[in-house]
Design an enzyme around this catalytic site. Structure first.
Site, PDB file in Angstrom:
ATOM      1  N   ASP A   1     -31.503  16.028  69.549  1.00 37.59           N
ATOM      2  CA  ASP A   1     -32.496  15.054  68.926  1.00 37.59           C
ATOM      3  C   ASP A   1     -32.640  13.887  70.182  1.00 37.59           C
ATOM      4  OD1 ASP A   1     -30.672  15.450  66.168  1.00 37.59           O
ATOM      5  OD2 ASP A   1     -29.275  14.086  67.103  1.00 37.59           O
TER       6      ASP A   1
ATOM      7  N   HIS B   1     -30.498   2.929  69.605  1.00 34.98           N
ATOM      8  CA  HIS B   1     -29.373   3.909  69.992  1.00 34.98           C
ATOM      9  C   HIS B   1     -29.174   4.089  71.267  1.00 34.98           C
ATOM     10  CE1 HIS B   1     -28.505   4.421  65.307  1.00 34.98           C
ATOM     11  NE2 HIS B   1     -29.519   5.004  65.263  1.00 34.98           N
TER      12      HIS B   1
ATOM     13  N   GLY C   1     -30.365   9.313  69.579  1.00 35.66           N
ATOM     14  CA  GLY C   1     -30.544   9.049  68.462  1.00 35.66           C
ATOM     15  C   GLY C   1     -31.961   9.070  68.111  1.00 35.66           C
TER      16      GLY C   1
ATOM     17  N   ASP D   1     -32.602  -0.971  59.959  1.00 35.29           N
ATOM     18  CA  ASP D   1     -32.539  -0.113  59.873  1.00 35.29           C
ATOM     19  C   ASP D   1     -31.271   0.665  58.903  1.00 35.29           C
ATOM     20  OD1 ASP D   1     -31.936   3.038  60.856  1.00 35.29           O
ATOM     21  OD2 ASP D   1     -34.179   2.248  62.063  1.00 35.29           O
TER      22      ASP D   1
ATOM     23  N   HIS E   1     -30.070   3.189  59.568  1.00 34.63           N
ATOM     24  CA  HIS E   1     -28.736   3.890  61.062  1.00 34.63           C
ATOM     25  C   HIS E   1     -28.332   2.357  61.752  1.00 34.63           C
ATOM     26  CE1 HIS E   1     -31.125   6.833  60.447  1.00 34.63           C
ATOM     27  NE2 HIS E   1     -30.136   7.759  60.302  1.00 34.63           N
TER      28      HIS E   1
ATOM     29  N   ASP F   1     -36.553   3.073  58.109  1.00 31.78           N
ATOM     30  CA  ASP F   1     -36.629   4.318  57.290  1.00 31.78           C
ATOM     31  C   ASP F   1     -35.077   3.939  56.305  1.00 31.78           C
ATOM     32  OD1 ASP F   1     -34.089   3.327  59.451  1.00 31.78           O
ATOM     33  OD2 ASP F   1     -33.919   5.145  60.384  1.00 31.78           O
TER      34      ASP F   1
ATOM     35  N   TYR G   1     -39.684   8.077  59.014  1.00 27.08           N
ATOM     36  CA  TYR G   1     -39.551   9.138  59.031  1.00 27.08           C
ATOM     37  C   TYR G   1     -40.094   9.557  58.107  1.00 27.08           C
ATOM     38  CZ  TYR G   1     -35.972   8.140  62.149  1.00 27.08           C
ATOM     39  OH  TYR G   1     -35.226   7.629  63.188  1.00 27.08           O
TER      40      TYR G   1
END
Length: 485
Positions: free
Chosen positions: A128, A170, A178, A205, A207, A294, A333
């Protein structure tokens, strides 16, 4: 290309319709123009889009080049001050991160990564968060942009600051996570806290903004609010309603866990229902908004159904509160969607309507086959968020806000010096030093570019010719020169 529009022809119009300006952004229409439009500063580290995580890695810094090309193509650089910020120093990065971790990022390269096996595991470097060429330089560049934006905002040199290369939420104090190595958001908030008693952090986001929440989990001066997908098998696996902060920071962390497929109407209504009482209760002095793309529909890693217009509506809503604001990037992404989204939100922050047809730019082929600012992104995933579930979240958040008991007070104290005396060590001209000492006139002859037609100047009120209008025009105390691309 986008569908043809039936524009008037020369024969049926009393004037000549100029088709050359169809791509030029236009001011937002409103019943009454603001007396003084907010000044906007745009930070773009010059080479930040040239880095590469790896051939199969979903994170592509090249999306930043696409974004910047759209911003320039729409002519938005004429609406704001453009800056190429300096890189963050090691001392600045260590204001939050552990020194040994920053030293590791500085030393590690693709060539020696295998030799640092122990450190490789310790700092969570792997698939990652891979090691790639000039990794440390990449971290310095995007972190430097956020720090410069925070300083400009704190000095009163701008109302809104934008750094789409930042927002990597992150990264932890002593490890990568992340796709994030350095947490520029935490560094920017720490800078804001030197001048502002309370800072609100908002994360849209897909996430959870776990790195920022963790950094301020014990603080009542930063309220973190994160809208994200929450599932046991979805990274990072945190962000439940029960995570509310601890000790002094209890009730100063709010989480909005969502399921797959949430649509525009549900997301916007919930966002406004949560943020309006949050802002009026906490009464922040500055806001940091992470605009991870994202959460858009059709993202490679995302599972929401948001359109670019809905994502931008969240930004527009936060802007209406008129508080000092930093807008940052984050995840995203599908490069073409990310660039469209952040270009559109740059238009929102500058108060500009953007034409649907994309302007000519160096990467136009990335945006086919529609070449539109608002491609269809919604409805591809079933909405698993019932009205009852969303209402339960809204009621839970409103209940948690009751425990804040209003905005926390902050003891008055002398403002600390700049981080590690960095500003003192910068090479500056004599006129800049005089200006900092409030006995110079260096800023009066400088320009941050074309002024807005309805801009307000202090000299209109005082009429003393003292040059006070420089601050109203968006110049900071140091009167930094605008850097154009």
């Amino acid at each position: 290309m986008s569908a043809l529009v039936d524009y008037p022809t020369f024969s049926d119009s009393p004037f000549f319709f100029d088709r050359r300006n169809l791509h030029i952004a236009q001011p937002e229409s409103a019943l009454m123009q603001q007396h003084s439009a907010p000044s906007v500063s745009y930070y773009f580290p010059k080479h930040v889009g040239n880095y590469h995580y790896g051939e199969r890695h979903p994170m592509r810094p090249h999306r930043l080049e696409l974004t910047n090309n759209l911003v320039l193509g729409y002519g938005l650089h004429e609406k704001m001050a453009m800056y190429n910020p300096r890189r963050a120093t090691e001392d600045e990065l260590c204001e939050f991160h552990d020194e040994d971790y920053i030293d590791f990022l500085k030393r590690v390269t693709p060539a020696n990564a295998q030799k640092l096996t122990k450190d490789y595991t310790l700092y969570n470097i792997g698939d990652d968060c891979p090691v790639f060429h000039d990794l440390f330089s990449f971290c310095q560049q995007y972190a430097g942009g956020t720090l410069a934006a925070a300083r400009k905002l704190s000095q009163g040199g701008t109302d809104i600051a934008i750094n789409w290369s930042g927002g990597l939420h992150h990264a932890k104090k002593g490890e990568a996570s992340g796709f994030c190595y350095v947490n520029d958001i935490v560094l920017g908030i720490l800078e804001l806290l030197r001048y502002h008693p309370r800072v609100l952090y908002i994360d849209i986001d897909i996430h959870h903004g776990d790195g920022v929440q963790e950094a301020f989990y014990l603080s009542n001066r930063v309220l973190t609010v994160s809208f994200h997908k929450y599932a046991a098998d979805f990274f990072p696996g945190t962000g439940n309603l029960s995570e509310i902060g601890a000790n002094l920071g209890k009730h100063f962390a709010l989480n909005v866990p969502l399921h797959d497929g949430i649509d525009d109407e549900s997301y916007i209504s919930l966002f406004k229902a949560v943020m309006e009482p949050t802002i009026t209760t906490f009464r922040p002095d500055a806001i940091v908004l992470q605009c991870g793309a994202d959460s858009l529909g059709c993202d490679r890693l995302g599972t929401f159904n948001l359109s670019i217009a809905a994502h931008g509506e969240c930004v527009r809503f936060i802007k209406t509160f008129g508080l000092p604001l930093i807008a940052l990037g984050g995840g995203g992404y599908r490069q073409s969607s990310v660039a469209r989204c952040w270009a559109y939100e740059t238009g929102v922050l500058t108060g500009t309507d953007l034409p649907v047809a994309l302007p000519q730019n160096n990467y136009l082929e990335f945006f086919g086959p529609d070449y539109s600012l608002h491609p269809p992104l919604s409805g591809h995933i079933q909405n698993m968020n019932s009205r009852q579930y969303l209402e339960r979240i809204r009621m839970s958040i409103r209940e948690k806000l009751r425990y804040l008991n209003g905005a926390p007070s902050v003891q008055m104290q002398e403002i600390p010096p700049d981080l590690q005396g960095l500003l003192e060590s910068e090479e500056r001209k004599k006129e800049e030093r005089d200006e900092e000492a409030h006995n110079g006139m260096a800023g009066e002859d400088r320009s941050d570019g074309p002024q807005k037609r309805n801009e307000f100047y202090d000299t209109e009120v005082g009429g003393d010719g003292s040059g006070a209008g420089a601050t109203a025009a968006g110049l900071g105390p140091r009167g930094k020169k605008t850097i154009r691309f």
